[in-house]
Write an enzyme that holds these catalytic residues in place. Sequence first.
Site, mmCIF file in Angstrom:
data_model
loop_
_atom_site.group_PDB
_atom_site.id
_atom_site.type_symbol
_atom_site.label_atom_id
_atom_site.label_comp_id
_atom_site.label_asym_id
_atom_site.label_seq_id
_atom_site.Cartn_x
_atom_site.Cartn_y
_atom_site.Cartn_z
ATOM 1 C CB SER A 199 3.285 5.101 1.006
ATOM 2 O OG SER A 199 2.560 5.274 2.182
ATOM 3 N NE ARG A 212 -4.113 0.402 0.833
ATOM 4 C CZ ARG A 212 -2.798 0.538 0.798
ATOM 5 N NH1 ARG A 212 -2.262 1.602 0.259
ATOM 6 N NH2 ARG A 212 -2.015 -0.396 1.297
ATOM 7 C CE LYS A 257 6.275 -3.051 2.290
ATOM 8 N NZ LYS A 257 5.072 -2.268 2.634
ATOM 9 C CG HIS A 313 -0.931 5.872 6.493
ATOM 10 N ND1 HIS A 313 0.078 6.310 5.684
ATOM 11 C CD2 HIS A 313 -0.998 4.534 6.309
ATOM 12 C CE1 HIS A 313 0.618 5.277 5.044
ATOM 13 N NE2 HIS A 313 -0.017 4.187 5.397
HETATM 14 P P1 ADP Z 1 2.582 -1.827 5.299
HETATM 15 O O1 ADP Z 1 4.035 -1.942 4.922
HETATM 16 O O2 ADP Z 1 2.223 -2.486 6.585
HETATM 17 O O3 ADP Z 1 1.602 -2.134 4.198
HETATM 18 P P2 ADP Z 1 1.757 0.950 5.017
HETATM 19 O O4 ADP Z 1 2.417 2.114 5.645
HETATM 20 O O5 ADP Z 1 1.751 0.901 3.526
HETATM 21 O O6 ADP Z 1 2.486 -0.267 5.659
HETATM 22 O O7 ADP Z 1 0.271 0.806 5.531
HETATM 23 C C1 ADP Z 1 -0.009 0.665 6.901
HETATM 24 C C2 ADP Z 1 -1.446 0.240 7.066
HETATM 25 O O8 ADP Z 1 -2.305 1.263 6.585
HETATM 26 C C3 ADP Z 1 -1.834 -1.029 6.297
HETATM 27 O O9 ADP Z 1 -2.789 -1.713 7.070
HETATM 28 C C4 ADP Z 1 -2.453 -0.485 5.039
HETATM 29 O O10 ADP Z 1 -3.365 -1.397 4.480
HETATM 30 C C5 ADP Z 1 -3.166 0.741 5.583
HETATM 31 N N1 ADP Z 1 -3.386 1.778 4.577
HETATM 32 C C6 ADP Z 1 -2.477 2.410 3.813
HETATM 33 N N2 ADP Z 1 -3.067 3.311 3.009
HETATM 34 C C7 ADP Z 1 -4.408 3.246 3.268
HETATM 35 C C8 ADP Z 1 -5.569 3.910 2.746
HETATM 36 N N3 ADP Z 1 -5.491 4.805 1.779
HETATM 37 N N4 ADP Z 1 -6.773 3.564 3.249
HETATM 38 C C9 ADP Z 1 -6.869 2.621 4.216
HETATM 39 N N5 ADP Z 1 -5.833 1.962 4.738
HETATM 40 C C10 ADP Z 1 -4.603 2.261 4.280
#
Ligand code: ADP
Length: 164
Positions: free
Chosen positions: A133, A95, A41, A17
């Site tokens: 995460s 990703r 979630k 992030h």
């Molecule tokens: P969500 O519940 O929206 O998936 P996340 O907190 O898991 O929330 O992720 C927020 C955003 O960051 C999403 O667009 C996700 O694809 C992106 N993201 C999470 N981890 C990575 C990573 N390692 N590389 C690139 N983008 C990421």
Amino acid sequence: MRTGLYPGTFDPITLGHIDIFRRACSLVDRLVIGVAINRDKGPLFSLEERVAMVEHNCVQIARDCDVEIVVHPFENLLIQCAEDVGASLIIRGLRAVSDFEYEFQMIGMNRAMNDEIETAFLMADAEYQSIASKLVKEIYRLDGDVSKFVPPDVVQALKRKLGK
Ligand code: ADP
């Protein structure tokens, strides 16, 4: 003045992030990081804890990039949140193929609701691309070292929340 909205659950914030925050700063003058309440979630960290961790990790980036970063909790529809904060751009991290299907649907439906807000997808540096995460929490629970995946304050927060 261009405002971008980067929404997510950030449960917890990872180096993936943070890499996207920095990249997003090159596209906008003001970056709003939308922290979704996401009760469905069943997040490990409370909204207040997630917001505090995101805020803590934004201070230096805002200084380095000379961009205003605002952390904004939200519970309503993403497109409504974008309108509320005056964002003309939604930023999502991408990703490998796993994120694509979901994002593809989201963009279609968001466009149907508001075609003036564009979505940009950014990829993290190769080193951080595989970080999720959900896996960080699993690795921590199984006694793995997560310090390569999250900033030091998040390692401490996991310790407080899950013990060990
Ligand atoms: P969500 O519940 O929206 O998936 P996340 O907190 O898991 O929330 O992720 C927020 C955003 O960051 C999403 O667009 C996700 O694809 C992106 N993201 C999470 N981890 C990575 C990573 N390692 N590389 C690139 N983008 C990421």
